[in-house]
Design an enzyme around this catalytic site. Structure first.
Site, PDB file in Angstrom:
ATOM      1  N   LYS A  11     -30.507  20.814   7.426  1.00 27.07           N
ATOM      2  CA  LYS A  11     -30.524  19.720   7.288  1.00 27.07           C
ATOM      3  C   LYS A  11     -29.415  18.785   7.132  1.00 27.07           C
ATOM      4  CE  LYS A  11     -33.224  19.540   3.804  1.00 27.07           C
ATOM      5  NZ  LYS A  11     -33.750  21.104   3.406  1.00 27.07           N
ATOM      6  N   THR A  13     -26.291  19.773   7.655  1.00 28.30           N
ATOM      7  CA  THR A  13     -25.331  19.719   8.826  1.00 28.30           C
ATOM      8  C   THR A  13     -25.755  18.775   9.765  1.00 28.30           C
ATOM      9  OG1 THR A  13     -26.438  21.794   9.791  1.00 28.30           O
ATOM     10  CG2 THR A  13     -24.842  22.476   8.188  1.00 28.30           C
ATOM     11  N   ARG A  35     -28.034  14.182  -0.875  1.00 30.08           N
ATOM     12  CA  ARG A  35     -28.379  14.271  -2.151  1.00 30.08           C
ATOM     13  C   ARG A  35     -27.388  15.081  -2.843  1.00 30.08           C
ATOM     14  NH1 ARG A  35     -33.970  17.286  -0.794  1.00 30.08           N
ATOM     15  NH2 ARG A  35     -32.454  17.901   0.706  1.00 30.08           N
ATOM     16  N   LYS A  46     -29.010  30.228  -3.401  1.00 32.57           N
ATOM     17  CA  LYS A  46     -28.999  29.535  -2.157  1.00 32.57           C
ATOM     18  C   LYS A  46     -27.623  29.219  -1.710  1.00 32.57           C
ATOM     19  CE  LYS A  46     -30.758  25.168  -0.102  1.00 32.57           C
ATOM     20  NZ  LYS A  46     -29.518  24.476  -0.426  1.00 32.57           N
ATOM     21  N   ALA A 265     -37.595  18.488  -4.809  1.00 31.33           N
ATOM     22  CA  ALA A 265     -38.425  18.187  -3.508  1.00 31.33           C
ATOM     23  C   ALA A 265     -40.064  18.897  -3.985  1.00 31.33           C
ATOM     24  CB  ALA A 265     -37.992  18.574  -2.270  1.00 31.33           C
ATOM     25  N   PHE A 296     -37.134  19.300   2.965  1.00 22.94           N
ATOM     26  CA  PHE A 296     -38.092  19.884   3.688  1.00 22.94           C
ATOM     27  C   PHE A 296     -38.831  19.320   4.843  1.00 22.94           C
ATOM     28  CE2 PHE A 296     -38.825  21.685  -0.883  1.00 22.94           C
ATOM     29  CZ  PHE A 296     -37.722  22.528  -0.749  1.00 22.94           C
ATOM     30  N   PHE A 384     -28.184  28.199  17.192  1.00 23.88           N
ATOM     31  CA  PHE A 384     -27.132  29.179  16.549  1.00 23.88           C
ATOM     32  C   PHE A 384     -26.570  30.059  17.481  1.00 23.88           C
ATOM     33  CE2 PHE A 384     -30.134  29.685  12.392  1.00 23.88           C
ATOM     34  CZ  PHE A 384     -29.465  28.501  12.026  1.00 23.88           C
ATOM     35  N   TRP A 413     -22.265  22.716  14.031  1.00 22.54           N
ATOM     36  CA  TRP A 413     -21.638  23.309  13.218  1.00 22.54           C
ATOM     37  C   TRP A 413     -20.325  24.195  13.847  1.00 22.54           C
ATOM     38  CZ3 TRP A 413     -19.890  28.259  12.044  1.00 22.54           C
ATOM     39  CH2 TRP A 413     -19.928  28.748  10.760  1.00 22.54           C
TER      40      TRP A 413
END
Lengths: 560, 560
Positions: A11, A13, A35, A46, A265, A296, A384, A413
């Site tokens: 989210k 990135t 946020r 994480k 969240a 999310f 990816f 990315w």
């Protein structure tokens, strides 16, 4: 975003890559609103949340550490209120009306007068007097006693640390507390109602009013007791006076970023702040873009964004950017479990078109959810390096067939804003479309109806089932006059249903509502779907094993 | 300062008045080094600590609120370590050696390697291997198990809130913690050992080393377990990397002020930071003055300043400024009780030379204590508007007869620096004298001897008496190699003895040592004289009743 794996699907990135593309590559004014991450996960499981690769917020260390101290201010304010609740119960229990009155309204330099906070309380009690000498014994008793019922306390203490041993505790066991021990808990700081208020408030005056309205317990007559009743509103506002200002940062390509608020969240609405969005909109001007993050999947962050945050801000969103990854879609298509810390199975690193195709049902459902609100959807496939061309093409194809305005692969990315130019163009085009934004439910509906609408229309549940506790809470809140608030579902983000292991698009389930709580200051009712942990833990090998500081260069290592 | 009343005698205002006099009125470079106040008392009983009247630090709101977040950083670091202790015990109790090893040293992208923190641990264990595949079963067991004995945990959680209900709690009562509940407590954040470290450290490298050396518990063989053993040193240093920098502020008359650290004077050394002093000394240059604050009377703050802080900093003090008030001297002379919040009795507002004369025994004793260290003493009589000329003259007279280099009245509260010019001149003169500074004891003496020297020479006790717990702790620390640390007595500041109600110069008492604890990272042993509360409470009418924020002007009201 689609329903994520526990690893997250990018989210942050995508948000950053998109504004980099808009501003640094397409010359369009834009702003990202992110946020502020909790320190708990940063040092726990994480890691940080500054984005990654060439789509990052800098300086990344500040972003992931204390920043300007907003979360610490929330912790301080939250815990001052918690301490005030228990201390007040103790003082009321051990003192006569007269002793309480003498202490609450003391003679100072020969003068006895009410503070402005106390005058406001008298007014609420319907006692129209300003001279402390003129209150009757009955009025004094009403004034000095909040009569909090300890079994109804909902205000918890918080820490911005993953400390699982504080999930359930007994407090007040020292002799000085004279036997007034009770069971309590600490939540992670970002789960504090004050964080939800920070994210939803529109001004200093509004924040102060919301802080005062926060309900901490009921009194022995079943009436709500608020922060204002405890006389702490002003102090909370003072503690939060700087936190209300969004923090200006930038992306690696110089695009401006507001970092502000970060409500949990799981039990709150999980969106970045209204104030940051509004200031950013003013700054980008006509034709500019503000990309704001919601936590999310579309079932959680987006639904709450529309039904809660948009009602507060009055703003109308132009486009939904739905983030998907081949990895997550394969999981929804029946791929093996994905666990943080464990190596990915080969299904996720080798081409498997069947798993992708099977998993796209989740993407399709998330697109349909966004369409319920009448806003065009652009799917951003966060690519990816292990994704094959065929897999990428397949996802984009299915997304468009499922009603997305457009679906494009992104490589921010590895390539920065340049890798998200196609996405930026799709977003611009979608934003120029006619838009028929609408809320999913009217606030005037009964609480139970609002919950059912979300469960059926968004999650795909057949119906809802309320526990007896949930039922009695709903009738209490309705009686207390809180029935018209929006609903903030506390449901797992790992499935559209309440069962995290059910991937894809679960059907035929009844959504169980175990309890219903309220954040009156923030302005929502939050039903609990099963048990939601409000305090994460530290794993056997926490992130901090890799975090270090070089004392000579002052370089931080291992913070991502 | 002399032994204070519970209202405080104006340490901060004298410090500020003195530098204002030196720099703004005598044109001498000077710097004040103050401690950062805890938010607990600011919102609880005492209020802020920015000085007062025309001797204040500005901006006062920032000073009394979050400032640059140093105390919040300490809270975060302290509690990360606490969470790591309990989580580690849980993980070790529920996993085999092999499972722990696989989690602690996982295969990441096909590679398995130790982190640098883990390599350091292997070295400490005498295992000279770097390939995780080559450890024997026995070595793995040694590596993965800290074997903490839960009953020996001394590391407590902290909050910067006066929350009395956290003085004694039971943690770990949720099912997820599998029955590993235990008794624990929260202390006020400034009582954290990390705060003591911040105040004593001399560099980033030194701070990191001290953080790693903090002892949190013993293992089941009685050996100390440290933050370094838990692998959290680097993360703690990262959390503290900005807090180590003193915050530059100014007085109302523009004199520079460093605000930095604020260790709890009850169980720690209660002095402002070594780093601030050193930087300030560099900045004022030759002939300049640095006025640094020490907590409470000469028996507490000054003794610890000399025996603990000066050993760390290597600095030699030039002058002791001893603050006295007529009010406190009257109390020592037999005046009625002084209680915060209650109006002062007439003995304190009307002239009473007899009470003053009788109370000067305390002043005399405090002067003698300072002289034990070979440093000249200037008595600063902080004049209140109710003090008579005769009272002021009497105090100055007796002070000089008692061995003070000089004794002068100060009016900085009402007149700013101008009101402390006489004090500044006396300090300059005293500083130009020969100085024979010496410590009170050698570090090599046994712990018990060092405690006895302080009790007898400083407090005037006949002897000390150790509880069995205290005795066993002393022998444990001596065995663990911590016998050579200086002593930081945890004694009430309201009397020279251990009994707060004994004013003046108590004699004929035996000082009871109930327990002995250690702050190994900070570098001192702290004997507890009776029970010392490490968590204040909120009174019936906390300060926050008067604190408010005007949402239009953003003005803070009621913060002092």
């Amino acid at each position: 975003w689609i329903t994520p794996t526990p690893l997250g699907e990018g989210k942050s990135t995508v948000t950053i890559g998109l504004v980099q593309a808009l501003t640094a590559h397409l010359n369009v004014n834009s702003f990202a609103c992110l946020r502020q991450p909790s320190q708990g996960p940063t040092f726990g499981v994480k890691g940080g949340a500054a984005g990654g690769g060439y789509a990052q917020v800098i300086p990344m260390e500040e972003f992931n550490l204390h920043l300007t101290g907003d979360i610490h201010a929330i912790t301080a304010a939250n815990n001052l209120l918690a301490a005030a609740v228990d201390a007040r119960i103790l003082h009321e229990s051990t003192q006569s009306d007269k002793a309480l009155y003498n202490r609450l309204v003391p003679v100072v330099n020969g003068v006895r007068e009410f503070s402005s906070i106390q005058l406001a309380r008298l007014k609420r009690l319907g006692i129209n007097k300003t001279d402390p000498g003129t209150l009757t014994a009955d009025e004094i008793s009403k004034f000095v006693r909040l009569d909090i019922d300890p079994s109804t306390i909902t205000w918890q203490r918080v820490l911005d640390t993953n400390d699982r041993f504080l999930r359930k505790i007994t407090i007040g066991q020292a002799n000085t507390e004279k036997g007034f021990f009770r069971q309590a808990q600490f939540d992670i700081a970002v789960a504090s109602e004050i964080m939800a208020i920070l994210a939803l408030t529109t001004s200093l005056a509004d924040m102060k009013e919301r802080l005062g309205k926060m309900v901490v317990a009921n009194d022995k007559n079943g009436q709500p007791v608020t922060a204002e009743d405890l006389g702490v509103t002003g102090a909370l506002a003072v503690l939060m006076k700087d936190a209300i200002k969004p923090t200006l940062m930038q992306t690696l390509e110089g695009t401006p970023v507001f970092v502000h608020a970060g409500p949990f969240a799981n039990i709150a609405h999980g969106n970045s702040s209204v104030l940051a969005d509004k200031i950013a909109l003013k700054l980008v001007g006509e034709g500019g873009f503000v990309v704001t993050e919601a936590g999310f999947g579309a079932d959680i962050g987006m639904e709450k964004f529309f039904n809660i945050k948009c009602r507060t801000s009055g703003l109308v969103p132009s486009v939904v950017v739905l983030v998907a990854t081949v990895r997550a879609l394969k999981m929804h298509g029946g791929g093996p479990n994905v666990t943080a810390g464990a190596p990915l199975k080969k299904e996720y690193t080798e081409e498997n078109l069947q798993l992708v195709a099977d998993g796209c049902c989740n993407l399709q459902k998330q697109i349909q959810i966004a369409q319920l609100f009448g806003v065009p959807v652009v799917v951003a496939l966060n690519v990816f390096k292990t994704d094959s061309h065929a897999e990428v093409d397949l996802v984009c194809e299915i997304a468009k067939q499922s009603g997305a305005f457009d679906a494009v692969p992104c490589n921010h990315w590895s390539a920065g804003g340049r890798g998200a130019v196609e996405l930026a163009q799709a977003v611009r085009k979608a934003a120029s479309q006619e838009n028929s934004f609408k809320y999913l439910y009217n606030l005037e509906l009964p609480i139970i109806e609002k919950i059912r609408i979300i469960a059926q229309k968004v999650y795909g549940a057949e119906d809802i089932e309320l526990s007896p506790v949930a039922q009695s809470q709903i009738s209490r809140y309705s009686k207390q006059g809180f029935g018209n608030l929006p609903i903030c579902m506390a449901k797992t983000h790992l499935s559209l249903s309440h069962q995290p292991e059910r991937k894809g698009v679960p059907t035929g389930f009844i959504l169980p509502i175990s309890d219903v709580r309220a954040s009156i200051g923030a302005g929502f009712i939050y039903p609990l779907v099963g048990t939601m942990s409000t305090m994460p833990g530290l794993p056997t090998r926490p992130c901090f094993y890799d975090i270090d500081l070089d004392p000579d260069t002052e370089q931080v290592k291992g913070l991502f």
